[in-house]
Design a protein around this motif. Structure first.
Motif, PDB file in Angstrom:
ATOM      1  N   UNK A  14     -24.524 -46.880  40.256  1.00  0.00           N
ATOM      2  CA  UNK A  14     -24.116 -46.939  39.109  1.00  0.00           C
ATOM      3  C   UNK A  14     -24.334 -48.306  38.284  1.00  0.00           C
ATOM      4  N   UNK A  15     -24.275 -48.402  37.320  1.00  0.00           N
ATOM      5  CA  UNK A  15     -24.786 -49.898  36.311  1.00  0.00           C
ATOM      6  C   UNK A  15     -26.328 -50.168  36.587  1.00  0.00           C
ATOM      7  N   UNK A  16     -27.028 -49.500  37.565  1.00  0.00           N
ATOM      8  CA  UNK A  16     -28.179 -50.160  37.465  1.00  0.00           C
ATOM      9  C   UNK A  16     -29.190 -49.461  36.500  1.00  0.00           C
ATOM     10  N   UNK A  17     -30.484 -49.976  36.800  1.00  0.00           N
ATOM     11  CA  UNK A  17     -31.349 -49.521  35.652  1.00  0.00           C
ATOM     12  C   UNK A  17     -32.676 -48.974  36.573  1.00  0.00           C
ATOM     13  N   UNK A  18     -33.314 -48.065  35.665  1.00  0.00           N
ATOM     14  CA  UNK A  18     -34.671 -47.385  36.084  1.00  0.00           C
ATOM     15  C   UNK A  18     -35.610 -47.270  34.772  1.00  0.00           C
ATOM     16  N   UNK A  19     -36.929 -47.217  35.092  1.00  0.00           N
ATOM     17  CA  UNK A  19     -37.804 -47.191  34.024  1.00  0.00           C
ATOM     18  C   UNK A  19     -38.626 -45.961  34.752  1.00  0.00           C
ATOM     19  N   UNK A  37     -36.688 -34.951  28.588  1.00  0.00           N
ATOM     20  CA  UNK A  37     -35.538 -34.236  28.999  1.00  0.00           C
ATOM     21  C   UNK A  37     -34.883 -34.509  30.407  1.00  0.00           C
ATOM     22  N   UNK A  38     -33.932 -33.702  30.464  1.00  0.00           N
ATOM     23  CA  UNK A  38     -33.173 -33.851  31.883  1.00  0.00           C
ATOM     24  C   UNK A  38     -32.500 -32.559  32.210  1.00  0.00           C
ATOM     25  N   UNK A  39     -32.338 -32.120  33.285  1.00  0.00           N
ATOM     26  CA  UNK A  39     -31.656 -30.931  33.785  1.00  0.00           C
ATOM     27  C   UNK A  39     -30.880 -31.226  34.972  1.00  0.00           C
ATOM     28  N   UNK A  40     -29.527 -31.239  35.061  1.00  0.00           N
ATOM     29  CA  UNK A  40     -28.548 -31.393  36.251  1.00  0.00           C
ATOM     30  C   UNK A  40     -28.564 -30.057  36.782  1.00  0.00           C
ATOM     31  N   UNK A  41     -28.193 -29.910  38.028  1.00  0.00           N
ATOM     32  CA  UNK A  41     -27.854 -28.856  38.803  1.00  0.00           C
ATOM     33  C   UNK A  41     -26.669 -27.911  38.036  1.00  0.00           C
ATOM     34  N   UNK A  42     -27.011 -26.667  37.699  1.00  0.00           N
ATOM     35  CA  UNK A  42     -26.146 -25.678  37.000  1.00  0.00           C
ATOM     36  C   UNK A  42     -26.302 -25.891  35.667  1.00  0.00           C
ATOM     37  N   UNK A  88     -23.285 -39.223  36.187  1.00  0.00           N
ATOM     38  CA  UNK A  88     -23.442 -38.077  35.238  1.00  0.00           C
ATOM     39  C   UNK A  88     -25.017 -38.168  34.753  1.00  0.00           C
ATOM     40  N   UNK A  89     -25.875 -39.333  34.798  1.00  0.00           N
ATOM     41  CA  UNK A  89     -27.072 -39.272  34.571  1.00  0.00           C
ATOM     42  C   UNK A  89     -28.005 -38.543  35.596  1.00  0.00           C
ATOM     43  N   UNK A  90     -27.474 -38.443  36.531  1.00  0.00           N
ATOM     44  CA  UNK A  90     -28.262 -37.672  37.951  1.00  0.00           C
ATOM     45  C   UNK A  90     -28.788 -36.405  37.318  1.00  0.00           C
TER      46      UNK A  90
END
Length: 115
Positions: A14-19, A37-42, A88-90
């Protein structure tokens, strides 16, 4: 036909970055806009950000100020810089390309935000 290949996902605290990167190939001249786009489980797949061929951008409200979409036309690649990541970005993040006649999807890349 357009082929899309995503890369750059992974595990981050948490608080980290990715590209994330999305490389397009095939009939790239026909692409009007690209997005993530993104899709989380459920949950349903949701728009994260999009960018047109003229570099106009659009973001989901919850991503504004944290995520930045950009494109490198010379490399036929779209990027998603994600900062201040939250659990919650997972989700699985998918690249999307729209043409006049169709839309195309990448295979998705997993982003997990966890300590």
């Amino acid at each position: 036909q357009v082929q899309l290949v995503e890369s750059g996902g992974g595990l981050v605290q948490p608080g980290g970055s990715l590209r994330l990167s999305c490389a397009a190939s095939g009939s790239i001249f026909s692409i009007n806009a690209m997005g993530w786009y993104r899709q989380a489980p459920g949950k349903q797949r949701e728009l994260v950000a999009a960018i047109t061929s003229g570099r106009s951008t659009n973001y989901a409200d919850s991503m504004k100020g944290r995520f930045t979409i950009s494109r490198d036309n010379a490399r036929n690649t779209v990027y998603l810089q994600m900062n201040s990541l939250k659990p919650e970005d997972t989700a699985v993040y998918y690249c999307n390309a729209e043409t006049m006649r169709s839309e195309y999807w990448g295979q998705g890349t997993q982003v997990t935000v966890s300590s």
